[in-house]
Design a protein around this motif. Structure first.
Motif, PDB file in Angstrom:
ATOM      1  N   ASP A   1     -15.499  58.132  28.109  1.00 21.45           N
ATOM      2  CA  ASP A   1     -14.274  58.923  28.241  1.00 21.45           C
ATOM      3  C   ASP A   1     -13.064  58.240  27.612  1.00 21.45           C
ATOM      4  OD1 ASP A   1     -13.877  56.891  30.066  1.00 21.45           O
ATOM      5  OD2 ASP A   1     -13.879  58.198  31.826  1.00 21.45           O
ATOM      6  N   ASP A   2     -13.304  57.220  26.804  1.00 21.53           N
ATOM      7  CA  ASP A   2     -12.189  56.496  26.188  1.00 21.53           C
ATOM      8  C   ASP A   2     -11.418  57.364  25.193  1.00 21.53           C
ATOM      9  OD1 ASP A   2     -12.564  54.183  27.644  1.00 21.53           O
ATOM     10  OD2 ASP A   2     -13.898  53.302  26.155  1.00 21.53           O
ATOM     11  N   ALA A   3     -12.123  58.154  24.378  1.00 18.10           N
ATOM     12  CA  ALA A   3     -11.440  58.996  23.384  1.00 18.10           C
ATOM     13  C   ALA A   3     -10.537  60.036  24.042  1.00 18.10           C
ATOM     14  CB  ALA A   3     -12.449  59.660  22.451  1.00 18.10           C
ATOM     15  N   PRO A   4     -11.035  60.833  24.985  1.00 18.35           N
ATOM     16  CA  PRO A   4     -10.128  61.805  25.611  1.00 18.35           C
ATOM     17  C   PRO A   4      -9.005  61.141  26.410  1.00 18.35           C
ATOM     18  CG  PRO A   4     -12.319  61.953  26.576  1.00 18.35           C
ATOM     19  CD  PRO A   4     -12.418  61.023  25.426  1.00 18.35           C
ATOM     20  N   ASP A   5      -9.293  60.004  27.022  1.00 17.27           N
ATOM     21  CA  ASP A   5      -8.259  59.299  27.771  1.00 17.27           C
ATOM     22  C   ASP A   5      -7.185  58.759  26.831  1.00 17.27           C
ATOM     23  OD1 ASP A   5      -7.013  58.141  30.077  1.00 17.27           O
ATOM     24  OD2 ASP A   5      -7.946  56.221  29.587  1.00 17.27           O
ATOM     25  N   THR A   6      -7.610  58.220  25.693  1.00 16.86           N
ATOM     26  CA  THR A   6      -6.660  57.702  24.708  1.00 16.86           C
ATOM     27  C   THR A   6      -5.783  58.815  24.154  1.00 16.86           C
ATOM     28  OG1 THR A   6      -8.158  55.919  24.099  1.00 16.86           O
ATOM     29  CG2 THR A   6      -6.472  56.507  22.495  1.00 16.86           C
ATOM     30  N   LEU A   7      -6.395  59.929  23.787  1.00 21.47           N
ATOM     31  CA  LEU A   7      -5.624  61.043  23.242  1.00 21.47           C
ATOM     32  C   LEU A   7      -4.679  61.620  24.299  1.00 21.47           C
ATOM     33  CD1 LEU A   7      -4.958  62.874  20.888  1.00 21.47           C
ATOM     34  CD2 LEU A   7      -6.914  64.311  21.543  1.00 21.47           C
ATOM     35  N   ALA A   8      -5.149  61.758  25.524  1.00 24.05           N
ATOM     36  CA  ALA A   8      -4.290  62.263  26.599  1.00 24.05           C
ATOM     37  C   ALA A   8      -3.108  61.317  26.826  1.00 24.05           C
ATOM     38  CB  ALA A   8      -5.094  62.432  27.889  1.00 24.05           C
ATOM     39  N   GLY A   9      -3.369  60.009  26.799  1.00 29.41           N
ATOM     40  CA  GLY A   9      -2.293  59.033  26.968  1.00 29.41           C
ATOM     41  C   GLY A   9      -1.281  59.094  25.837  1.00 29.41           C
ATOM     42  N   LEU A  10      -1.772  59.231  24.609  1.00 34.74           N
ATOM     43  CA  LEU A  10      -0.883  59.337  23.459  1.00 34.74           C
ATOM     44  C   LEU A  10      -0.012  60.588  23.551  1.00 34.74           C
ATOM     45  CD1 LEU A  10       0.098  58.448  20.655  1.00 34.74           C
ATOM     46  CD2 LEU A  10      -1.849  59.710  19.702  1.00 34.74           C
ATOM     47  N   ILE A  11      -0.620  61.706  23.866  1.00 36.89           N
ATOM     48  CA  ILE A  11       0.131  62.963  23.976  1.00 36.89           C
ATOM     49  C   ILE A  11       1.161  62.877  25.098  1.00 36.89           C
ATOM     50  CG2 ILE A  11      -0.066  65.419  24.560  1.00 36.89           C
ATOM     51  CD1 ILE A  11      -0.908  64.692  21.668  1.00 36.89           C
ATOM     52  N   LYS A  12       0.779  62.325  26.221  1.00 43.98           N
ATOM     53  CA  LYS A  12       1.721  62.176  27.341  1.00 43.98           C
ATOM     54  C   LYS A  12       2.902  61.316  26.918  1.00 43.98           C
ATOM     55  CE  LYS A  12       1.846  60.885  32.230  1.00 43.98           C
ATOM     56  NZ  LYS A  12       2.904  59.913  32.301  1.00 43.98           N
ATOM     57  N   TYR A  13       2.629  60.197  26.251  1.00 45.05           N
ATOM     58  CA  TYR A  13       3.680  59.292  25.784  1.00 45.05           C
ATOM     59  C   TYR A  13       4.617  60.008  24.816  1.00 45.05           C
ATOM     60  CZ  TYR A  13       5.834  55.119  23.743  1.00 45.05           C
ATOM     61  OH  TYR A  13       6.731  54.182  23.313  1.00 45.05           O
ATOM     62  N   ILE A  14       4.050  60.689  23.849  1.00 42.69           N
ATOM     63  CA  ILE A  14       4.848  61.417  22.851  1.00 42.69           C
ATOM     64  C   ILE A  14       5.720  62.478  23.520  1.00 42.69           C
ATOM     65  CG2 ILE A  14       4.661  63.092  20.957  1.00 42.69           C
ATOM     66  CD1 ILE A  14       2.256  61.405  19.959  1.00 42.69           C
ATOM     67  N   ARG A  15       5.138  63.215  24.447  1.00 47.43           N
ATOM     68  CA  ARG A  15       5.900  64.273  25.123  1.00 47.43           C
ATOM     69  C   ARG A  15       7.017  63.691  25.990  1.00 47.43           C
ATOM     70  NH1 ARG A  15       1.783  68.386  27.797  1.00 47.43           N
ATOM     71  NH2 ARG A  15       3.610  69.723  27.831  1.00 47.43           N
ATOM     72  N   GLU A  16       6.744  62.621  26.692  1.00 44.70           N
ATOM     73  CA  GLU A  16       7.752  62.003  27.550  1.00 44.70           C
ATOM     74  C   GLU A  16       8.904  61.410  26.747  1.00 44.70           C
ATOM     75  OE1 GLU A  16       5.645  59.183  29.946  1.00 44.70           O
ATOM     76  OE2 GLU A  16       5.020  60.702  31.389  1.00 44.70           O
ATOM     77  N   LYS A  17       8.616  60.914  25.572  1.00 46.94           N
ATOM     78  CA  LYS A  17       9.645  60.302  24.721  1.00 46.94           C
ATOM     79  C   LYS A  17      10.311  61.324  23.795  1.00 46.94           C
ATOM     80  CE  LYS A  17       8.693  56.112  26.123  1.00 46.94           C
ATOM     81  NZ  LYS A  17       9.557  55.409  27.018  1.00 46.94           N
ATOM     82  N   ASN A  18       9.974  62.595  23.967  1.00 44.36           N
ATOM     83  CA  ASN A  18      10.518  63.668  23.121  1.00 44.36           C
ATOM     84  C   ASN A  18      10.332  63.366  21.643  1.00 44.36           C
ATOM     85  OD1 ASN A  18      11.437  65.386  25.214  1.00 44.36           O
ATOM     86  ND2 ASN A  18      13.169  63.997  25.524  1.00 44.36           N
ATOM     87  N   MET A  19       9.169  62.860  21.296  1.00 42.49           N
ATOM     88  CA  MET A  19       8.871  62.499  19.919  1.00 42.49           C
ATOM     89  C   MET A  19       8.103  63.600  19.187  1.00 42.49           C
ATOM     90  SD  MET A  19       7.654  58.606  20.782  1.00 42.49           S
ATOM     91  CE  MET A  19       7.053  58.226  19.153  1.00 42.49           C
TER      92      MET A  19
END
Length: 131
Positions: free
Chosen positions: A107-125
């Motif tokens: 589950d590393d790939a979906p977890d990594t992508l979910a983490g990246l998307i969450k980070y991007i969304r939180e930082k308004n990037m």
């Protein structure tokens, strides 16, 4: 693979593709990995900037919370656009085999992508381009 293999490979890829920034999950032991990565990058003239971030909560829940956004907004190469032996292929294989029931060997790939998307969304990037 241990960090003696993964860290040089990460730095090699960062230098080869001139990657400007990399996010590193730095929970518990991950912070030590992050520091080793930074040191190795500096020693090997890698200009990539590494940022550490932490995650909280259940991994499966983090993935599910971002899954609708990922499905609606992320685009992936089709199988004629990449080498099936590449890291990208391995990533897609893990990503597409993820089960919502939470019973997953990898589950590393979906977890990594979910983490990246969450980070991007939180930082308004996030910039969504419409043609």
């Amino acid at each position: 693979q241990g960090e003696s293999v993964t860290i040089p490979k990460i730095i090699e890829i960062c230098k080869k593709y001139s990657i400007p920034k990399v996010l590193v999950e730095a929970n518990i032991q991950g912070y030590a990995f992050y520091k080793m990565l930074q040191n190795y990058a500096k020693e090997n003239q890698c200009n990539t900037i590494f940022h550490a971030y932490t995650t909280v909560g259940n991994k499966h829940n983090r993935i599910i919370m971002q899954s609708d956004f990922i499905l609606q907004n992320c685009y992936f190469l089709n199988d004629t656009e990449f080498d099936y032996k590449s890291y990208y292929s391995l990533f897609l294989d893990e990503l597409t085999k993820y089960n919502e029931d939470g019973k997953n060997d990898n589950d590393d790939a979906p977890d990594t992508l979910a983490g990246l998307i969450k980070y991007i969304r939180e930082k308004n990037m996030l910039k969504i381009c419409k043609s």
